[in-house]
Motif scaffolding. Structure first.
Motif, PDB file in Angstrom:
ATOM      1  N   GLN A 101       0.849  -1.202   0.000  1.00  0.00           N
ATOM      2  CA  GLN A 101       0.000   0.000   0.000  1.00  0.00           C
ATOM      3  C   GLN A 101       0.885   1.254   0.000  1.00  0.00           C
ATOM      4  N   PRO A 102       1.632   1.488  -1.089  1.00  0.00           N
ATOM      5  CA  PRO A 102       2.527   2.656  -1.087  1.00  0.00           C
ATOM      6  C   PRO A 102       1.730   3.963  -1.128  1.00  0.00           C
ATOM      7  N   LYS A 103       2.335   5.008  -0.550  1.00  0.00           N
ATOM      8  CA  LYS A 103       1.728   6.329  -0.562  1.00  0.00           C
ATOM      9  C   LYS A 103       1.774   6.880  -1.978  1.00  0.00           C
ATOM     10  N   ARG A 104       0.677   7.467  -2.404  1.00  0.00           N
ATOM     11  CA  ARG A 104       0.606   8.035  -3.748  1.00  0.00           C
ATOM     12  C   ARG A 104       1.490   9.272  -3.845  1.00  0.00           C
ATOM     13  N   SER A 105       2.249   9.371  -4.929  1.00  0.00           N
ATOM     14  CA  SER A 105       3.178  10.475  -5.114  1.00  0.00           C
ATOM     15  C   SER A 105       2.659  11.438  -6.170  1.00  0.00           C
ATOM     16  N   ASP A 106       2.995  12.727  -6.001  1.00  0.00           N
ATOM     17  CA  ASP A 106       2.649  13.715  -7.015  1.00  0.00           C
ATOM     18  C   ASP A 106       3.819  13.978  -7.963  1.00  0.00           C
ATOM     19  N   GLU A 107       4.907  13.261  -7.795  1.00  0.00           N
ATOM     20  CA  GLU A 107       6.100  13.476  -8.617  1.00  0.00           C
ATOM     21  C   GLU A 107       5.870  13.258 -10.117  1.00  0.00           C
ATOM     22  N   PRO A 108       5.036  12.302 -10.552  1.00  0.00           N
ATOM     23  CA  PRO A 108       4.853  12.159 -12.007  1.00  0.00           C
ATOM     24  C   PRO A 108       4.340  13.431 -12.688  1.00  0.00           C
ATOM     25  N   ILE A 109       3.548  14.215 -12.003  1.00  0.00           N
ATOM     26  CA  ILE A 109       3.051  15.470 -12.569  1.00  0.00           C
ATOM     27  C   ILE A 109       4.218  16.420 -12.789  1.00  0.00           C
ATOM     28  N   TRP A 110       5.048  16.593 -11.763  1.00  0.00           N
ATOM     29  CA  TRP A 110       6.168  17.535 -11.850  1.00  0.00           C
ATOM     30  C   TRP A 110       7.225  17.040 -12.830  1.00  0.00           C
ATOM     31  N   TRP A 111       7.457  15.727 -12.855  1.00  0.00           N
ATOM     32  CA  TRP A 111       8.444  15.193 -13.791  1.00  0.00           C
ATOM     33  C   TRP A 111       7.973  15.329 -15.234  1.00  0.00           C
ATOM     34  N   SER A 112       6.673  15.205 -15.484  1.00  0.00           N
ATOM     35  CA  SER A 112       6.183  15.364 -16.856  1.00  0.00           C
ATOM     36  C   SER A 112       6.343  16.810 -17.312  1.00  0.00           C
ATOM     37  N   LEU A 113       6.063  17.770 -16.437  1.00  0.00           N
ATOM     38  CA  LEU A 113       6.275  19.178 -16.786  1.00  0.00           C
ATOM     39  C   LEU A 113       7.763  19.477 -16.943  1.00  0.00           C
ATOM     40  N   PHE A 114       8.586  18.878 -16.092  1.00  0.00           N
ATOM     41  CA  PHE A 114      10.036  19.014 -16.202  1.00  0.00           C
ATOM     42  C   PHE A 114      10.523  18.484 -17.548  1.00  0.00           C
ATOM     43  N   GLY A 115      10.060  17.304 -17.921  1.00  0.00           N
ATOM     44  CA  GLY A 115      10.470  16.699 -19.183  1.00  0.00           C
ATOM     45  C   GLY A 115       9.992  17.482 -20.393  1.00  0.00           C
ATOM     46  N   ALA A 116       8.735  17.937 -20.347  1.00  0.00           N
ATOM     47  CA  ALA A 116       8.201  18.725 -21.454  1.00  0.00           C
ATOM     48  C   ALA A 116       8.963  20.039 -21.592  1.00  0.00           C
ATOM     49  N   GLY A 117       9.251  20.679 -20.472  1.00  0.00           N
ATOM     50  CA  GLY A 117       9.996  21.938 -20.499  1.00  0.00           C
ATOM     51  C   GLY A 117      11.414  21.760 -20.996  1.00  0.00           C
ATOM     52  N   GLY A 118      12.062  20.694 -20.573  1.00  0.00           N
ATOM     53  CA  GLY A 118      13.421  20.428 -21.026  1.00  0.00           C
ATOM     54  C   GLY A 118      13.471  20.123 -22.509  1.00  0.00           C
ATOM     55  N   THR A 119      12.502  19.356 -22.980  1.00  0.00           N
ATOM     56  CA  THR A 119      12.442  19.039 -24.409  1.00  0.00           C
ATOM     57  C   THR A 119      12.175  20.286 -25.229  1.00  0.00           C
ATOM     58  N   TRP A 120      11.218  21.097 -24.774  1.00  0.00           N
ATOM     59  CA  TRP A 120      10.894  22.344 -25.480  1.00  0.00           C
ATOM     60  C   TRP A 120      12.128  23.249 -25.539  1.00  0.00           C
TER      61      TRP A 120
END
Length: 121
Positions: free
Chosen positions: A5-24
């Motif tokens: 029962q792992p705690k849900r993380s919000d990191e995928p949201i921030w990492w997706s914006l990080f990745g999109a910004g880095g690619t852009w």
């Protein structure tokens, strides 16, 4: 033992914006800088291509508006995510406050860029 029962993380949201910004920033910003910062001033591209009416037509078109918003907002999300994790790497542990401040700055830039484009319409 594996936590079932792992705690849900919000990191995928921030990492997706990080990745999109880095690619852009890596793919489209150099082209934009090359065209506007070098080719137009050197006369390779006619300066009339960037006169006020043409630029306003571009920015007030849906695709142009999205391009402008993405050019401002996505690299900011990338940069602030780097700042947030960079502070952690430098042993400056700001906890949730630092995370909130970094992502709030990015969100503010996103909202301001959207409002700026809306005001132009």
């Amino acid at each position: 033992m594996i936590n079932t029962q792992p705690k849900r993380s919000d990191e995928p949201i921030w990492w997706s914006l990080f990745g999109a910004g880095g690619t852009w920033f890596a793919m489209l910003s150099p082209i934009t800088i090359l065209v506007i910062g070098l080719l137009v001033p050197l006369g390779v591209i006619d300066q009339s291509a960037f006169d006020y009416e043409r630029v306003m037509n571009f920015v007030t078109h849906v695709f142009g508006a999205l391009f402008m918003i993405a050019s401002i907002a996505l690299p900011m999300w990338h940069a602030m995510h780097r700042v947030h994790h960079g502070m952690h790497d430098l042993k400056i542990h700001t906890g949730k406050t630092g995370k909130f401040v970094c992502y709030a700055i990015s969100a503010l830039f996103t909202v301001v860029s959207i409002l700026f484009i809306i005001l132009l319409w």
